[in-house]
Design an enzyme around this catalytic site. Structure first.
Site, mmCIF file in Angstrom:
data_model
loop_
_atom_site.group_PDB
_atom_site.id
_atom_site.type_symbol
_atom_site.label_atom_id
_atom_site.label_comp_id
_atom_site.label_asym_id
_atom_site.label_seq_id
_atom_site.Cartn_x
_atom_site.Cartn_y
_atom_site.Cartn_z
ATOM 1 C CD GLU A 1 -1.584 -2.434 1.535
ATOM 2 O OE1 GLU A 1 -0.453 -2.563 2.059
ATOM 3 O OE2 GLU A 1 -2.339 -3.409 1.321
ATOM 4 C CG PHE B 1 -4.852 -2.471 4.645
ATOM 5 C CD1 PHE B 1 -4.407 -2.880 5.902
ATOM 6 C CD2 PHE B 1 -5.609 -3.345 3.901
ATOM 7 C CE1 PHE B 1 -4.726 -4.148 6.393
ATOM 8 C CE2 PHE B 1 -5.932 -4.622 4.377
ATOM 9 C CZ PHE B 1 -5.491 -5.014 5.629
#
Lengths: 281, 339
Positions: free
Chosen positions: B69, B94
């Site tokens: 991410e 996330f």
């Protein structure tokens, strides 16, 4: 390839900017001068030979992009942009001061010619990859260049980007590792070893070269080579010397960040002139 | 695509059968036709976040970065710098935590045109537990300068929010749910403007300020309280948490004098805090309470069980309204019995 004349001019430009870095550091009250000087020759060959840029049209969508991922190198980067003509060199006197466009880390919204705000390590390579993929998506043929510090490679996000750049075949991305072997707490290999560094990049799928980061001819040959590589990104691991050109700073961990008084400034200027005089410049 | 919904003239006949994420995926596909600058990014969640629909339609305008991410948001920043408009999808937990620095420093600091569609917001991914629930994301995102934060009430509002975000300059965080949360809106025929809340029930006794899935629950609570308790309950759908609609909040303070915020989020730093800031800075007093997670990580369970447990459903909201209504507020000079 560099002609003899080009080579000489690049060295002269690097000398001018090294003097400018010393003066700016003195006026700024301190700067990350060691790492600013180590990567300077890479910056000079990019900004004065390879980057397809026009300081009078800094937002040209087709221009080449450059990201200084080791943002603390602003003390080397900002005087280079000034020398390249993005803004008046007199503005360098404001470095670090209230409401200056220039602080220790570059701000892309404040500095003409700066393609990305950086400073927190491990951010530049992902952004550079985004630019490279953005070029491919829009069928633009510009290249993206990026410099990371060697200590910076401790950050995991670099390796996320390394994996993705090879996977997505970002052959329009050229990365330099400023391998000056020093980080804040000491020598890189003592604090968090990177070797075998070239093998790591090769294993990640990158075309990998190890070069002398202060030799313009070698830099030029390596960049020419990288520009021809298709199907994968290239990393140039450039062996450099922290504080290059200022004898009392060279290879000294403590010159990661420092201030220079007028006496030290004189010494620094003399040292730079001597280095170039020895090269016949 | 079997569940066809049309683009700019939204056809809702299937909206109640689609999740917020599915609607987002389809709207993004339609917008992709009009806006060649829209690109999509995913970190191995193209299927779960439904941005995969965009990928199927525009494979050359989509990048999967694998489970990374931080890299994804950095890439999105770089792409935005080249003139593209990246839509980045991952789970809210996330986006807001793993990649918080990339969103703050790469995207918000540089005012980049990156649109974040964060799925599985709140306790929506209920049984997955705390690692996959996002109960701090609104607090984190609203603290970043230049960031706009939107929590749509349902799928129809998600469609409107996504369309509005395309035209809205700068970074936008749109937080949606996970599954088949029931819709509040029946159609798209209402005015949606970023930063402007919507009064969905008029009332004079108390105001419920709700966002996301709690909008429908608040409306149902208000209807029940009107019928059974004789209360006139105002309900505000505050889909934009930042910039917050100060005018509507202050109007509620002066006109109803009792406020309740309801959010699928920690009561620290989210909607309740944003509303409390507005009230406190106005210097006007009112009875006020925040419903949400009280400085705690959520339990495991099915979503409806968690919504009930944290009093985010109509029953829980009714209970909280009655509690506020049962207290004295500035009715006499005795401060001991004040709410």
């Amino acid at each position: 390839m560099l002609t003899t004349d080009e080579h000489k001019k690049l060295l002269e430009t690097a000398r001018t900017i090294r003097h400018s870095i010393i003066d700016t550091t003195m006026k700024a009250g301190g700067a990350h001068i060691g790492g600013g000087l180590s990567m300077l020759d890479i910056l000079v060959i990019l900004y004065f030979k390879y980057l397809n840029i026009d300081p009078s049209n800094p937002d040209d969508p087709h221009r080449d992009r450059f990201i200084l991922s080791k943002g603390h190198g602003a003390i080397g980067y900002v005087p280079t942009l000034a020398e390249r003509g993005y803004f008046d060199k007199a503005l360098l006197d404001t470095f670090n001061k209230f409401k200056s466009p220039f602080g220790m880390h570059p701000d892309s919204l404040k500095i003409k010619g700066c393609d990305a705000s950086t400073g927190s390590l491990g951010h530049g390579l992902p952004m550079a990859l985004g630019m490279a993929l953005g070029a491919k998506m829009q069928k633009k043929d510009f290249n993206t260049y990026c410099i990371v510090g060697d200590g910076e490679l401790n950050e995991g996000s670099n390796w996320e980007a390394a994996m993705a750049a090879a996977h997505h075949k970002a052959d329009n991305l050229i990365l330099f590792v400023d391998r000056n072997m020093q980080m804040i707490d000491g020598p890189v290999e003592q604090i968090m070893g990177l070797e075998p560094l070239a093998d790591k990049w090769k294993a990640f799928g990158w075309e990998t070269l190890e070069i002398d980061g202060h030799d313009m001819i070698e830099l030029s040959k390596a960049i020419d080579y990288a520009l021809e590589i298709k199907g994968k990104p290239t990393v140039l691991i450039a062996k450099t010397i922290k504080g290059k050109g200022v004898d009392f700073m060279e290879d000294q961990t403590k010159w990661h960040y420092g201030a220079i008084d007028s006496e030290k400034g004189k010494q620094a200027h003399l040292s730079v002139d001597k280095m170039y005089a020895d090269l016949g410049i | 695509m079997s569940k066809k919904v049309t683009g700019t003239t939204w056809n809702v006949y299937d909206a109640n059968k689609l999740t917020q994420a599915e609607i987002y995926g389809q709207v993004l596909c339609d917008l992709g036709d009009e806006h060649s600058e829209i690109v999509g990014l995913s970190a191995d969640l193209a299927k779960s976040t439904k941005i995969g629909l965009f990928q199927e339609k525009f494979p050359e305008r989509f990048v999967n970065v694998g489970i990374a991410e931080q890299n994804m948001f950095g890439i999105a920043a770089g792409m935005a710098k080249t003139g593209l408009k990246p839509f980045v999808s991952t789970m809210a937990v996330f986006a807001s935590l793993r990649a918080a620095e990339q969103i703050r420093t790469d995207i918000c600091y540089q005012k980049l045109n990156v649109k974040i569609i964060a799925t599985h917001g709140g306790v929506a991914f209920a049984s997955a537990g705390t690692t996959h629930q996002a109960t701090e994301d609104i607090a984190i995102m609203r603290s970043f300068a230049n960031m706009t934060v939107i929590v749509p009430a349902d799928g129809i509002e998600t469609a409107k929010a996504v369309k509005a975000a395309v035209k809205y300059p700068g970074p936008v965080y749109i937080r949606i749910g996970r599954g088949f949360e029931p819709s509040y809106y029946k159609d798209e025929n209402y005015d949606f403007q970023i930063g402007k809340s919507i009064e969905i029930r008029q009332g004079t006794d108390i105001t419920i300020i709700a966002t996301g899935i709690t909008v429908l629950q608040a409306a149902e609570a208000a209807d029940f309280l009107a019928e059974n308790d004789g209360l006139s309950v105002r309900v505000i759908n505050i889909h934009t948490i930042k910039p917050i609609d100060k005018e509507a909040i202050l109007k509620a303070v002066t006109e109803t004098r009792r406020l309740l915020t309801v959010e699928e989020h920690s009561t620290i730093g989210g909607l309740g805090t944003a509303v409390a800031d507005v009230i406190a800075e106005s210097g006007k007093g009112c009875a006020f309470s925040k419903v949400g997670l009280q400085d705690e990580f959520a339990e495991i369970g099915y979503p409806e069980d968690l919504y009930a447990h944290y009093k985010l459903n109509a029953d829980g909201i009714i209970e909280n309204v009655r509690e506020i209504m049962g207290k004295d507020f500035e009715e006499d000079d005795n401060w001991e019995d004040e709410y």
